[in-house]
Scaffold this motif. Structure first.
Motif, PDB file in Angstrom:
ATOM      1  N   GLN A  34      -3.948  -7.463  -1.310  1.00 15.43           N
ATOM      2  CA  GLN A  34      -2.997  -7.441  -0.259  1.00 15.43           C
ATOM      3  C   GLN A  34      -1.772  -7.605   0.095  1.00 15.43           C
ATOM      4  O   GLN A  34      -0.772  -8.457  -0.723  1.00 15.43           O
ATOM      5  N   CYS A  35      -1.201  -6.658   0.773  1.00 17.68           N
ATOM      6  CA  CYS A  35       0.398  -6.070   0.360  1.00 17.68           C
ATOM      7  C   CYS A  35       1.334  -6.974   1.938  1.00 17.68           C
ATOM      8  O   CYS A  35       1.905  -5.659   2.316  1.00 17.68           O
ATOM      9  N   GLN A  36       0.332  -7.416   2.468  1.00 15.79           N
ATOM     10  CA  GLN A  36       1.101  -7.326   3.845  1.00 15.79           C
ATOM     11  C   GLN A  36       2.482  -7.864   3.810  1.00 15.79           C
ATOM     12  O   GLN A  36       3.282  -7.365   4.870  1.00 15.79           O
ATOM     13  N   HIS A  37       3.228  -8.431   2.440  1.00 11.19           N
ATOM     14  CA  HIS A  37       4.442  -8.270   2.431  1.00 11.19           C
ATOM     15  C   HIS A  37       5.622  -7.155   2.746  1.00 11.19           C
ATOM     16  O   HIS A  37       6.295  -6.995   1.960  1.00 11.19           O
ATOM     17  N   GLY A  38       4.830  -5.711   2.304  1.00 12.58           N
ATOM     18  CA  GLY A  38       5.054  -4.445   1.626  1.00 12.58           C
ATOM     19  C   GLY A  38       5.622  -3.471   2.830  1.00 12.58           C
ATOM     20  O   GLY A  38       5.194  -4.057   4.116  1.00 12.58           O
ATOM     21  N   VAL A  39       6.500  -2.328   2.349  1.00 13.27           N
ATOM     22  CA  VAL A  39       6.585  -1.330   3.090  1.00 13.27           C
ATOM     23  C   VAL A  39       5.746   0.142   1.911  1.00 13.27           C
ATOM     24  O   VAL A  39       5.902   0.248   1.224  1.00 13.27           O
ATOM     25  N   ILE A  40       5.910   1.276   3.209  1.00 12.02           N
ATOM     26  CA  ILE A  40       5.839   2.416   2.059  1.00 12.02           C
ATOM     27  C   ILE A  40       6.285   3.248   2.626  1.00 12.02           C
ATOM     28  O   ILE A  40       7.611   2.954   3.576  1.00 12.02           O
ATOM     29  N   LEU A  41       7.402   3.703   1.653  1.00 11.93           N
ATOM     30  CA  LEU A  41       8.093   4.178   1.793  1.00 11.93           C
ATOM     31  C   LEU A  41       8.381   6.303   1.824  1.00 11.93           C
ATOM     32  O   LEU A  41       7.586   6.608   0.986  1.00 11.93           O
ATOM     33  N   LYS A  42       9.249   6.576   2.197  1.00  8.92           N
ATOM     34  CA  LYS A  42       8.944   8.061   2.047  1.00  8.92           C
ATOM     35  C   LYS A  42       9.966   8.185   0.888  1.00  8.92           C
ATOM     36  O   LYS A  42      11.431   7.344   1.199  1.00  8.92           O
ATOM     37  N   THR A  73      14.210   5.994  -4.373  1.00  8.96           N
ATOM     38  CA  THR A  73      15.421   5.396  -3.214  1.00  8.96           C
ATOM     39  C   THR A  73      14.345   5.922  -2.459  1.00  8.96           C
ATOM     40  O   THR A  73      14.290   7.144  -2.271  1.00  8.96           O
ATOM     41  N   GLY A  74      14.026   5.663  -0.570  1.00  5.24           N
ATOM     42  CA  GLY A  74      13.612   5.801  -0.362  1.00  5.24           C
ATOM     43  C   GLY A  74      13.817   5.735   1.686  1.00  5.24           C
ATOM     44  O   GLY A  74      14.472   4.206   2.095  1.00  5.24           O
ATOM     45  N   GLU A  75      13.125   5.792   2.451  1.00  2.61           N
ATOM     46  CA  GLU A  75      13.360   5.977   4.236  1.00  2.61           C
ATOM     47  C   GLU A  75      12.468   4.936   4.390  1.00  2.61           C
ATOM     48  O   GLU A  75      10.811   5.241   3.594  1.00  2.61           O
ATOM     49  N   ILE A  76      11.671   3.574   5.456  1.00  2.00           N
ATOM     50  CA  ILE A  76      11.035   3.004   5.306  1.00  2.00           C
ATOM     51  C   ILE A  76      10.359   3.753   6.561  1.00  2.00           C
ATOM     52  O   ILE A  76      11.270   4.105   7.482  1.00  2.00           O
ATOM     53  N   ILE A  77       9.071   4.172   6.548  1.00  2.00           N
ATOM     54  CA  ILE A  77       8.201   4.737   7.373  1.00  2.00           C
ATOM     55  C   ILE A  77       7.271   3.611   7.699  1.00  2.00           C
ATOM     56  O   ILE A  77       6.325   3.846   9.118  1.00  2.00           O
ATOM     57  N   GLU A  78       6.454   2.653   7.220  1.00  2.00           N
ATOM     58  CA  GLU A  78       5.467   1.494   7.666  1.00  2.00           C
ATOM     59  C   GLU A  78       5.918   0.550   7.184  1.00  2.00           C
ATOM     60  O   GLU A  78       6.601  -0.238   6.009  1.00  2.00           O
ATOM     61  N   VAL A 142       5.290   5.887  -1.443  1.00  2.00           N
ATOM     62  CA  VAL A 142       5.621   4.626  -2.353  1.00  2.00           C
ATOM     63  C   VAL A 142       5.396   3.519  -1.276  1.00  2.00           C
ATOM     64  O   VAL A 142       5.617   3.715  -1.091  1.00  2.00           O
ATOM     65  N   MET A 143       4.363   2.830  -1.985  1.00  3.25           N
ATOM     66  CA  MET A 143       4.364   1.387  -1.445  1.00  3.25           C
ATOM     67  C   MET A 143       5.249   0.090  -2.304  1.00  3.25           C
ATOM     68  O   MET A 143       5.451   0.278  -3.776  1.00  3.25           O
TER      69      MET A 143
END
Length: 399
Positions: A34-42, A73-78, A142-143
């Motif tokens: 589990q990677c609840q310390h993570g983000v999903i990027l556009k 390089t990305g924008e955080i969506i979650e 990407v995560m």
């Protein structure tokens, strides 16, 4: 922000072949982890790297089906529930090293050899063979794990978009080139030799100038890449010449040696001179010892691997190279190898970009392409194009 459920990415399908496929939309997990310390990027931009090219050429044990891409390089969506200091809408640079922030090496700032993110060995990266199984970022989404620790948030989103061609290079090649120079001891007044005028070599040359070098000399065998180095003030050496490298340096400097040398070529090195078509994996390393002054330092950001199925001999297939190490010992050289710890440098280099102290995109000749153009970008890069190909998956930054 609405979250898409579709995703496409650049996939390695066998030696010499990459294709754009539909791939799974990222989740905040890696297998059972589990990677609840993570983000999903556009993904806003993601770059083709020479390290990717080694895999695509079939020079590693990369499996077919690998989603490529470690320059993101990305924008955080979650955001995962454990992310505290970032939020949806932030635009961030992703270091290519994946680091937990908790282990001994991370706490010492050695994020390129994190002990917790790859069961096979220290160190991990996105979309790379033997680097932990993390999905690559040459994709629409990407995560990214351990987001609070890893990610560099840009202070102003509009400014980040305006300067995206420069800022996208913070994920790898700009810090990597800078690291090569720092570990080679480059400073004010230094004379510096950079082996290789690919994107990392050009980034190293710019970095040497930023660090105050008096003279930066770049060697390569591709005239277009040498012209690119010359365009921002470097001296250049065409290594197809039969003359010995010390003699060529003496023509420029008056002496046959430099204070600092940086190997931006790695294990697919070739002979100098009339035999330049022949591969010789230790050629650059040996030439570095030959031309670096006694007591000097040699930075080695160029990639060397433990397994090379396409090597010219059995020893090289296991990463065992024929180095003239006694010469380096006799001259009291210092050698520095390994992945660049991107986080050590990326904030400072971001500031240099934002305050217009460096034009890194111009130096490495960034060309923005679409996701569907990625296979052609790989082919052109493999052919020696004097360009840094930056993929724009959502068509937001095309010229």
């Amino acid at each position: 922000m609405a979250i898409s459920t579709g995703n496409r990415g650049v996939v390695y399908t066998g030696p010499g072949k990459v294709e754009v496929h539909s791939i799974a939309f990222p989740e905040l997990s890696l297998g059972k982890r589990q990677c609840q310390h993570g983000v999903i990027l556009k993904v806003l931009t993601t770059n083709i790297c020479g390290s990717d090219q080694h895999m695509v050429r079939g020079r590693t044990t990369a499996p077919s089906g690998l989603v490529l891409g470690h320059e993101i390089t990305g924008e955080i969506i979650e955001c995962g529930r454990d992310v505290e200091f970032l939020k949806v809408g932030d635009i961030v640079s992703v270091p290519f090293n994946i680091a937990c922030g908790r282990c001994r090496n991370c706490k010492e700032g050695r994020t390129g050899i994190c002990l917790n993110v790859n069961p096979a060995r220290p160190g991990a990266a996105y979309g790379y063979v033997d680097m932990g199984g993390w999905v690559g970022g040459q994709a629409e989404y990407v995560m990214v794990p351990y987001a609070d620790f890893n990610l560099l948030k840009f202070p102003d989103s509009d400014q980040a978009r305006d300067k995206i061609r420069d800022l996208t290079l913070l994920s790898d090649i700009f810090p990597t080139g800078f690291h090569g120079c720092v570990t080679a001891g480059v400073g004010p007044g230094s004379t510096v030799y950079i082996a290789g005028a690919g994107p990392v070599g050009l980034a190293a040359a710019v970095s040497a100038q930023l660090l105050g070098a008096a003279c930066v000399i770049v060697g390569d065998m591709i005239p277009e890449r040498l012209a690119q180095a010359k365009s921002f003030g470097c001296e250049t050496i065409d290594l197809r010449q039969d003359a010995e490298l010390p003699a060529l340096l003496e023509q420029i400097l008056g002496v046959p040696e430099v204070d600092a040398a940086v190997d931006c070529v790695g294990f697919e090195a070739h002979c100098h001179g009339s035999c330049h078509h022949e591969e010789k994996p230790a050629a650059v390393l040996n030439s570095m010892m030959d031309i670096t002054r006694a007591g000097g330092q040699i930075g080695i950001p160029g990639l060397y691997v433990t397994e090379d199925p396409g090597a010219v001999d059995e020893a090289s297939k296991q990463g065992s190279l024929s180095m003239r190490f006694g010469l380096g010992w006799a001259k009291s050289h210092s050698f520095h190898t390994g992945q660049c710890p991107v986080m050590k440098y990326h904030r400072q280099l971001m500031q240099a970009i934002l305050f217009e102290k460096v034009q890194i995109a111009k130096a490495v000749n960034v060309q923005v392409i679409s996701l569907d153009e990625a296979p052609k970008g790989y082919a052109d890069f493999d052919g020696g194009a004097a360009k840094k190909f930056v993929i724009d998956p959502h068509a937001e930054f095309a010229a």
